[in-house]
Motif scaffolding. Structure first.
Motif, PDB file in Angstrom:
ATOM      1  N   GLU A   1       0.808  -1.218   0.000  1.00  0.00           N
ATOM      2  CA  GLU A   1       0.000   0.000   0.000  1.00  0.00           C
ATOM      3  C   GLU A   1       0.844   1.273   0.000  1.00  0.00           C
ATOM      4  O   GLU A   1       0.479   2.272  -0.601  1.00  0.00           O
ATOM      5  CB  GLU A   1      -0.954  -0.003   1.200  1.00  0.00           C
ATOM      6  CG  GLU A   1      -2.035  -1.072   1.104  1.00  0.00           C
ATOM      7  CD  GLU A   1      -2.988  -1.032   2.294  1.00  0.00           C
ATOM      8  OE1 GLU A   1      -2.767  -0.189   3.197  1.00  0.00           O
ATOM      9  OE2 GLU A   1      -3.939  -1.827   2.310  1.00  0.00           O
TER      10      GLU A   1
ATOM     11  N   ARG B   1       3.659   4.341  -6.470  1.00  0.00           N
ATOM     12  CA  ARG B   1       2.658   3.868  -7.428  1.00  0.00           C
ATOM     13  C   ARG B   1       3.281   3.307  -8.711  1.00  0.00           C
ATOM     14  O   ARG B   1       2.831   2.283  -9.232  1.00  0.00           O
ATOM     15  CB  ARG B   1       1.700   5.011  -7.789  1.00  0.00           C
ATOM     16  CG  ARG B   1       0.577   4.570  -8.714  1.00  0.00           C
ATOM     17  CD  ARG B   1      -0.424   5.677  -9.001  1.00  0.00           C
ATOM     18  NE  ARG B   1      -1.467   5.205  -9.896  1.00  0.00           N
ATOM     19  CZ  ARG B   1      -2.527   4.498  -9.510  1.00  0.00           C
ATOM     20  NH1 ARG B   1      -2.676   4.193  -8.230  1.00  0.00           N
ATOM     21  NH2 ARG B   1      -3.432   4.109 -10.389  1.00  0.00           N
TER      22      ARG B   1
ATOM     23  N   ARG C   1       4.463  -0.146  -8.105  1.00  0.00           N
ATOM     24  CA  ARG C   1       3.316  -1.053  -7.928  1.00  0.00           C
ATOM     25  C   ARG C   1       2.715  -1.420  -9.281  1.00  0.00           C
ATOM     26  O   ARG C   1       2.371  -2.584  -9.539  1.00  0.00           O
ATOM     27  CB  ARG C   1       2.248  -0.394  -7.052  1.00  0.00           C
ATOM     28  CG  ARG C   1       2.451  -0.616  -5.558  1.00  0.00           C
ATOM     29  CD  ARG C   1       1.316  -0.026  -4.758  1.00  0.00           C
ATOM     30  NE  ARG C   1       1.365   1.420  -4.714  1.00  0.00           N
ATOM     31  CZ  ARG C   1       0.311   2.231  -4.697  1.00  0.00           C
ATOM     32  NH1 ARG C   1      -0.902   1.726  -4.737  1.00  0.00           N
ATOM     33  NH2 ARG C   1       0.462   3.528  -4.641  1.00  0.00           N
ATOM     34  N   GLU C   2       2.559  -0.415 -10.145  1.00  0.00           N
ATOM     35  CA  GLU C   2       1.990  -0.659 -11.474  1.00  0.00           C
ATOM     36  C   GLU C   2       2.886  -1.579 -12.291  1.00  0.00           C
ATOM     37  O   GLU C   2       2.412  -2.479 -12.994  1.00  0.00           O
ATOM     38  CB  GLU C   2       1.778   0.670 -12.207  1.00  0.00           C
ATOM     39  CG  GLU C   2       0.659   1.514 -11.622  1.00  0.00           C
ATOM     40  CD  GLU C   2       0.507   2.853 -12.332  1.00  0.00           C
ATOM     41  OE1 GLU C   2       1.439   3.219 -13.096  1.00  0.00           O
ATOM     42  OE2 GLU C   2      -0.528   3.521 -12.127  1.00  0.00           O
TER      43      GLU C   2
ATOM     44  N   PRO D   1      -2.671  -3.370  -4.459  1.00  0.00           N
ATOM     45  CA  PRO D   1      -3.362  -2.192  -3.900  1.00  0.00           C
ATOM     46  C   PRO D   1      -3.209  -0.941  -4.767  1.00  0.00           C
ATOM     47  O   PRO D   1      -2.097  -0.559  -5.160  1.00  0.00           O
ATOM     48  CB  PRO D   1      -2.660  -1.991  -2.543  1.00  0.00           C
ATOM     49  CG  PRO D   1      -2.187  -3.353  -2.171  1.00  0.00           C
ATOM     50  CD  PRO D   1      -1.778  -4.001  -3.449  1.00  0.00           C
ATOM     51  N   GLY D   2      -4.368  -0.354  -5.111  1.00  0.00           N
ATOM     52  CA  GLY D   2      -4.355   0.897  -5.852  1.00  0.00           C
ATOM     53  C   GLY D   2      -4.033   0.786  -7.323  1.00  0.00           C
ATOM     54  O   GLY D   2      -3.808   1.804  -7.991  1.00  0.00           O
ATOM     55  N   VAL D   3      -4.025  -0.430  -7.864  1.00  0.00           N
ATOM     56  CA  VAL D   3      -3.666  -0.622  -9.282  1.00  0.00           C
ATOM     57  C   VAL D   3      -4.738  -1.456  -9.965  1.00  0.00           C
ATOM     58  O   VAL D   3      -5.160  -2.486  -9.452  1.00  0.00           O
ATOM     59  CB  VAL D   3      -2.300  -1.327  -9.426  1.00  0.00           C
ATOM     60  CG1 VAL D   3      -1.986  -1.554 -10.912  1.00  0.00           C
ATOM     61  CG2 VAL D   3      -1.203  -0.511  -8.768  1.00  0.00           C
ATOM     62  N   GLN D   4      -5.172  -0.976 -11.121  1.00  0.00           N
ATOM     63  CA  GLN D   4      -6.116  -1.726 -11.939  1.00  0.00           C
ATOM     64  C   GLN D   4      -5.461  -2.012 -13.284  1.00  0.00           C
ATOM     65  O   GLN D   4      -4.984  -1.103 -13.956  1.00  0.00           O
ATOM     66  CB  GLN D   4      -7.405  -0.940 -12.156  1.00  0.00           C
ATOM     67  CG  GLN D   4      -8.265  -0.823 -10.896  1.00  0.00           C
ATOM     68  CD  GLN D   4      -9.610  -0.159 -11.181  1.00  0.00           C
ATOM     69  OE1 GLN D   4      -9.801   0.451 -12.232  1.00  0.00           O
ATOM     70  NE2 GLN D   4     -10.535  -0.289 -10.237  1.00  0.00           N
TER      71      GLN D   4
END
Length: 244
Positions: A210, A214, A217-218, A234-237
């Motif tokens: 988390e 970002r 994470r991506e 978390p926080g990634v689509q």
């Protein structure tokens, strides 16, 4: 009468210089080989085995710098890895045993060497199998240096391999180390480590991301997706596209 003692003194001085020079050269060779091992440099086939042979042929000094003992241990371990399948198993095992003794000797002088604790753990379980006593070597490595990047690249997969039998405090350090790998953009290594564990561990690893930046994470999520692994980072689509 005076000349003979002077000649003896001169001979002794030359002999001492020869031994000292040989020792200095040996230390330099060990230091260079150790640096290349730690940085994962590719060495010519047989190069490490030659250095290991030189170490075995050295006169046994009563006192050696801790750095030299440490380096010799790492060289012997690498040589044993290279010699596996090429030399009789008992010879390779003896080489690993000597390396293990050198690791313990070095740690007795410098017990804050987190990398050597990791090597001691790996070496002892490869020779004698895993038990609770040996897990403490891995624990000690994490206690001393929980966020050491170059050690983490080697250690995290080792910690995850025995995750279920670790103490909770060490588990937390392993999970934090995994997140730090991704945050430091060692994404490929993190993906390999992630894919090596079951879903129970994977869920815990994912929840630790988390606070990871970002972009990393991506990148992690995309690489998992390309490997055919669906994971909720978390926080990634991730939207699958035919050309990806």
């Amino acid at each position: 009468m005076v000349r003979a003692p002077l000649l003896l003194l001169g001979f002794a001085s030359v002999l001492w210089f020869s031994v000292a020079l040989s020792s200095i050269r040996s230390v330099a060779i060990v230091r260079d080989a150790t640096a290349r091992i730690l940085s994962d440099d590719r060495l010519k086939p047989g190069a490490i085995s030659k250095v290991a042979a030189q170490i075995a042929d050295q006169a046994k000094l009563k006192v050696k710098p801790s750095e030299s003992v440490r380096g010799e241990a790492l060289i012997l371990l690498r040589a044993a890895e290279e010699d596996t399948g090429k030399r009789p198993p008992d010879e390779v095992d003896q080489q690993v045993k000597i390396a293990e003794e050198k690791i313990k000797s070095s740690l007795s002088v410098n017990p804050t060497d987190a990398f050597l604790w990791l090597m001691l753990y790996s070496t002892t379980i490869s020779r004698n199998g895993l038990d609770s006593h040996k897990i403490r070597y891995l624990d000690q490595s994490y206690i001393i240096a929980p966020f050491e990047g170059w050690i983490a690249l080697r250690r995290n997969r080792v910690g995850l391999a025995v995750f279920q039998i670790l103490a909770e405090t060490t588990r937390k350090r392993v999970v934090s180390e995994f997140a730090a790998l991704i945050d430091s953009n060692f994404v490929e290594d993190a993906v390999i480590n992630f894919e090596s564990v079951n879903w129970a561990e994977r869920e815990r690893l994912l929840s630790s991301l988390e606070r990871v930046n970002r972009i990393s994470r991506e990148s992690f999520a995309k690489k998992l997706s390309r490997n055919g692994l669906k994971a909720s980072v978390p926080g990634v689509q991730i939207h699958a596209r035919p050309w990806q």
